[in-house]
Design an enzyme around this catalytic site. Structure first.
Site, PDB file in Angstrom:
ATOM      1  N   GLU A 112      -4.333   7.353   0.974  1.00 49.30           N
ATOM      2  CA  GLU A 112      -3.930   7.491   2.374  1.00 49.30           C
ATOM      3  C   GLU A 112      -2.754   6.586   2.740  1.00 49.30           C
ATOM      4  OE1 GLU A 112      -7.953   9.126   4.447  1.00 49.30           O
ATOM      5  OE2 GLU A 112      -7.886   6.981   4.089  1.00 49.30           O
ATOM      6  N   GLU A 167     -12.806  13.096  -1.855  1.00 51.64           N
ATOM      7  CA  GLU A 167     -13.814  12.652  -0.885  1.00 51.64           C
ATOM      8  C   GLU A 167     -14.410  13.883  -0.219  1.00 51.64           C
ATOM      9  OE1 GLU A 167     -12.367   9.746   1.940  1.00 51.64           O
ATOM     10  OE2 GLU A 167     -11.185   8.708   0.406  1.00 51.64           O
TER      11      GLU A 167
END
Length: 1007
Positions: free
Chosen positions: A437, A516
């Site tokens: 991220e 994820e």
């Protein structure tokens, strides 16, 4: 003036070049010439570097008044400053590379004694992890500086250290410019939190080495290639390499010493291959000898022969397209933070293996070095992730800022370079990850270029590239888009529908993984079965990693003698992200949650499917193992009692295969009211390093006969017994010499139920449409709170009592509605009461007005005395289950005490539901109260806390035990989903508001 800790051009000073993680060994295999500096250090906490004691690093500085702090540790967990949790937002202003002037600083001092070091030897000082940047001094002289919290820093202190007493001083800064790329979803914790040690090396020593294994085109024979780099080059020493299988030498070669590195090869015929299922390791011994054949240095490295490659749109390990059944793992201990002991790590790995997990993504930084050794030995695939995240820039809508700025490129490369060099010799690592991220830009491309050049044999992973591509692509382009840097098409929290679309695409060159998914926050996730049905349907979908492994709660004192697990905000920090850090498959103390049991069931490697008659398909979903290590046992149960059982002999199903097998059971039916179920369990034939003999790896359930559920409602004959009705202005008493019921004439609600003199129900049934919201409910799109479902008002319209022979019928009409809104539920209650303690309850609900689209539950609530001792039930058990989270429970007869029916989620919420029950018995001192399904099964919960208390409490210690138990009997329940970070409840598991009709029977009797 920029200081080292906020200068992008100063990543280190005098730090030695990165190398593999290893220490020298002696002939017995023990660590050689290692001096651990772990233990008690003198410590001073300052609010900024400028407020640190001047010249504290000088040997003659007096630290007698300083505190003592254990190393490794985090100073916040010892009362210096406070832990600070954020998921995304930076806890300081965004102004890179600058950090606040108030930069908490830890000053460390250690006095230690060194033996005499021969003049031609070398002395190195290693810090395995320091958060976030630090300077070091030895005997008053500055040695160096380093930053990058989760990677080792090694310094040559040969010229600084002396025989006898030495003074080591370290100054650690909580914030540095490196903090801008360390914005992971975790606690901000500072200090020397991993091991510190000194190594003494001979004049010529093994400086670094790189072991690579190559399999031939048939994945049979292998070559072990080793590059060995020494600190110097001379003609008086050689490098000898020995490869052992156990105690047997199977390969040998020799190299000259070389500073730049020399290559050697050892060919091995058909070695046993390393995989997560068969983690077979060989032992490589690298020795430097002088011309007298005297050994001067020795290193031991375990080697796993395995290959990793992309081929035909899939990634293969040893030629097989594997499926990753993984978790994201932080280094975390509830008492010590990221200073995690090897025993804790081993506990993690053993639990993972026991629960069928085969892969770990080290989120979002390289984990402690010892963790990888455990993964090699026990068998876990690893995506090793660089210590890099810039999530906070998303708050200012510039997620990729640092990844696109050229001046940050050295810092980005530093993160991937140090990780790869440290971990390059671990066979468990199959992919390197460029971080998490942080947007996507030229700096990631530079990282990837460096990584591929240094280690071309492993795959690269980075989700940020795919996210950027998808955000910028048109609808048409999204169907064909592929990453160029990442070797896998990797996404987060993709819903099942989109996942199926990705899996069905035939023209992709790269496989898909969920890096994820299934956010395991609180009670959830729901919908794992649908994820794994989809993954198993499409070859291109090669698994995923649940977020996350452990609730990152910190053990804290509630102030009343009780402990609790703290999360964001509990230490008064700002900004924070609350309990978003409590989102693991195990609780902080490593107790498995219901979600872990659910995950284990969904990813089990063996399935048994019924064909016809006594024929069953045994399906082996292992990638490399046959079923020879398992034993298969079957049993037939009638209402949970075993009536037949046996072993299935000589079952061997090769990997990725299935076999039709006959099970010679005879019991196929029973009385109509009884349930007949076949259970097949797959268990370890022998104990392993991670589980004992008999450990259940997988199981299956096959219903041979459903139990019939009574459908009749009405007055049940009671022999010669009769009921007397006594009426006052406010109550009806319905009783005889055995039972006693009291009802309110105004509301129609039962006031109590007695059997002889024992109270079985303290307050009667009321409609319940609410539940204490789960973490997933809070972020779901259901608007339950604004619809007033938790503040319903009841208006009784009529109550009527009718005598029917020796029995009584009560009819209650009421309206249940929310304050300030115009929707309502019209409810019709019918009670059929006989003289021996049986009540048939019939409930009809009609919604009207602008009612909510969905509701949390529809059922009834009543109160029973604290004398409740035990609960037995026929239905799914033994653990909690919900409509979209029920794979891990099985049909049977179950027994529990009341406290066993609650799940102590760190953040209190709805819990403890028992699903698809046809009978439940509550046992008191002398008598029992039974709930019997009519027409349809029901769910139940039994709690000693009120729904309101559970919802308002923020921690377990805030729950207040009542002097009674609250029982809920539910006709339907809304699913769980994973909307806390991911998809909401699948449509088929949503409880839509509609007309409802349900019935059940209450009866009392002797215990």
């Amino acid at each position: 003036m920029l200081r080292d800790w906020e200068s992008m051009t100063t990543l280190q000073r005098n730090r030695r070049p990165s190398r593999a993680s290893f220490v020298s060994k002696d002939n017995a295999g023990d660590r050689k010439n290692i001096k651990s500096l772990n233990g008690e250090w003198k410590f001073y906490y300052a609010l900024s570097p400028e407020q640190a004691p001047e010249h504290f690093f000088q040997p003659d500085f007096t630290d007698i008044d300083w505190d003592t702090l254990m190393v490794p540790s985090h100073w916040q967990l010892h009362g210096y400053g406070t832990p600070h949790y954020t998921n995304i937002v930076y806890p300081f202003p965004i102004d890179p590379p600058h950090i606040p002037s108030n930069n908490p600083t830890g000053c460390y001092r250690l006095t230690f004694t060194m033996e005499r070091v021969p003049g031609d030897h070398h002395v190195f000082l290693t810090f395995e992890g320091v958060d976030s940047a630090f300077h070091i001094w030895m005997n008053g002289e500055e040695v160096g500086y380093s930053q990058g919290s989760r990677m080792p820093s090694e310094f040559d202190i040969t010229s600084f250290v002396k025989e006898g007493e030495n003074c080591l001083a370290v100054q650690v800064y909580q914030w540095s410019d490196g903090s801008y790329i360390e914005d992971q979803d975790m606690w901000w914790l500072s200090g020397i939190f991993r091991d510190v040690y000194i190594q003494v090396k001979p004049s010529i020593y093994i400086n670094d080495f790189f072991v690579r294994t190559f399999l031939d085109d048939e994945y049979k024979d292998a070559v072990c290639k080793i590059n060995v780099q020494t600190n110097d080059k001379d003609q008086e020493h050689d490098v000898e390499l020995y490869l052992y299988d156990g105690h047997s030498e199977i390969g040998f070669t020799k190299l000259p010493v070389s500073q730049t590195g020399e290559d050697a090869e050892i060919e091995v015929k058909n070695p046993r291959k390393w995989s997560a299922e068969i983690p077979y390791l060989y032992q490589l011994v690298i020795v430097i000898k002088n011309r007298n054949n005297t050994e001067v240095d020795r290193v031991v490295q375990y080697v796993g022969f395995r290959s990793v490659e992309l081929k035909d749109g899939l990634f293969l390990v040893n030629g097989a397209a594997i499926t990753l059944k993984g978790v994201n793992r932080h280094d975390h201990d509830p008492e010590t933070g990221r200073a995690v002991s090897e025993a804790r790590m081993e506990e993690d790995v053993r639990l993972m293996k026991q629960y069928n997990i085969n892969a770990v993504r080290t989120a979002h930084y390289p984990n402690s070095p010892a963790f990888y050794d455990l993964c090699n030995r026990y068998g876990l695939y690893v995506i090793d992730e660089a210590d890099l995240e810039c999530h906070g820039f998303n708050i200012i809508s510039n997620w990729g800022k640092l990844s696109q700025e050229h001046q940050w490129e050295p810092a980005f490369i530093d993160r991937i370079e140090r990780m790869i060099e440290r971990d390059k010799n671990h066979p468990s690592i199959i992919m390197w990850s460029l971080g998490n991220e942080s947007g996507f830009g030229s700096n990631h491309k530079a990282m990837a270029e460096w990584a591929k050049k240094r280690d071309p044999d492993r795959l690269l992973h980075y989700e940020g590239e795919i996210r950027k591509l998808m955000d910028e692509a048109s609808a048409e382009e999204k169907a064909t888009i592929e990453p160029t840097v990442s070797d896998v098409f990797t996404t987060m929290y993709t819903n099942v529908e989109d996942l199926a679309l990705i899996g069905s695409q035939k023209d992709y060159n790269k496989p898909h993984i969920l890096c994820e998914y299934a956010h395991a926050m609180g009670n959830g996730p729901g919908g794992l079965r649908e994820y794994w049905d989809t993954i198993q349907r499409y070859d291109r979908l090669q698994g995923g990693f649940v977020w996350e492994w452990i609730d990152q709660g910190i053990l804290s004192d509630a102030g009343d003698g009780s402990d609790y697990f703290a999360y964001g905000g509990d230490f008064g920090e700002y900004p924070h992200d609350g309990n978003f850090i409590i989102d693991g498959l195990i609780f902080p103390d490593r107790t498995p949650s219901p979600a872990l049991r659910e995950y284990k069931k969904n990813i089990e490697p063996v399935r048994v499917e019924k064909d016809k008659d006594e024929q069953f398909w045994f399906v082996n979903e292992y990638d490399f193992l046959g079923t020879g290590h398992l034993i298969f046992r079957w049993q037939v149960n009638i209402n949970g009692m075993i009536v037949e059982s046996g072993d299935i002999k000589n079952v061997y199903v090769p990997p990725h295969s299935s076999q039709l097998i006959s099970i010679p059971f005879k019991t196929k039916e029973a009385a109509a009211a009884q349930e007949v179920v076949m259970i097949v369990e797959c268990m370890l034939k022998e104990g392993t390093s991670w589980a004992e003999e008999g450990h259940i790896v997988a199981w299956s359930e096959h219903v041979l006969q459903e139990a019939s559920i009574p459908e009749e409602t009405g007055v049940t004959p009671a022999g010669n017994e009769k009921l007397e009705v006594t009426e006052t202005s406010s109550e009806w008493e319905i009783s005889n010499h055995v039972v006693h019921f009291k009802f309110c004439k105004q509301t129609g609600m039962m006031i109590h139920w007695k059997q002889n003199d024992e109270i079985l129900m303290e307050r009667g049934l009321k409609l319940n449409l609410w539940r204490a919201l789960t973490d997933n409910d809070y972020l779901a799109q259901n608007n339950w709170g604004t619809q007033g479902l938790n503040y319903l008002h009841t208006r009784c319209k009529s109550v009527e009592l009718t005598r029917i022979d020796a029995a009584v019928q009560m009819t209650v009409k009421e309206t249940v509605a929310a304050p300030g809104l115009d929707w309502a539920m019209d409810v019709l209650w019918k009670y059929y009461i006989n003289a021996i303690g049986i009540i048939d309850v019939d409930i009809t609900i009609e919604p009207r007005g602008n009612y909510p689209k969905t509701i949390p539950r529809v059922g009834v609530e009543f109160i029973v005395p604290k004398a409740l001792q035990q609960i037995t039930w026929l239905g799914l058990g033994p653990g909690e289950a919900y409509p979209d989270s029920r794979e891990s429970v099985r049909r049977g007869a179950w027994t529990a005490i009341p406290s066993d029916l609650s799940t102590p989620y760190v953040y209190p919420q709805e819990n403890g539901n028992r699903h698809q029950v046809r009978q439940m018995v509550m046992q008191f001192d002398l008598y029992s109260l039974t709930v019997q399904a009519l027409e349809e099964n029901f769910d139940f919960t039994i709690q000693e806390y009120t729904q309101k208390n559970i919802e308002q409490a923020k921690h377990q210690y805030e729950l207040i035990k009542q002097d009674h138990f609250i029982v809920n009997i539910d006709h339907r329940k809304h699913g769980l989903g994973s909307a806390s970070c991911g998809p909401d409840v699948l449509e088929k598991y949503q409880l839509y508001t509609q007309p409802f009709h349900f019935r059940f029977r209450l009866s009392s009797g002797k215990k």
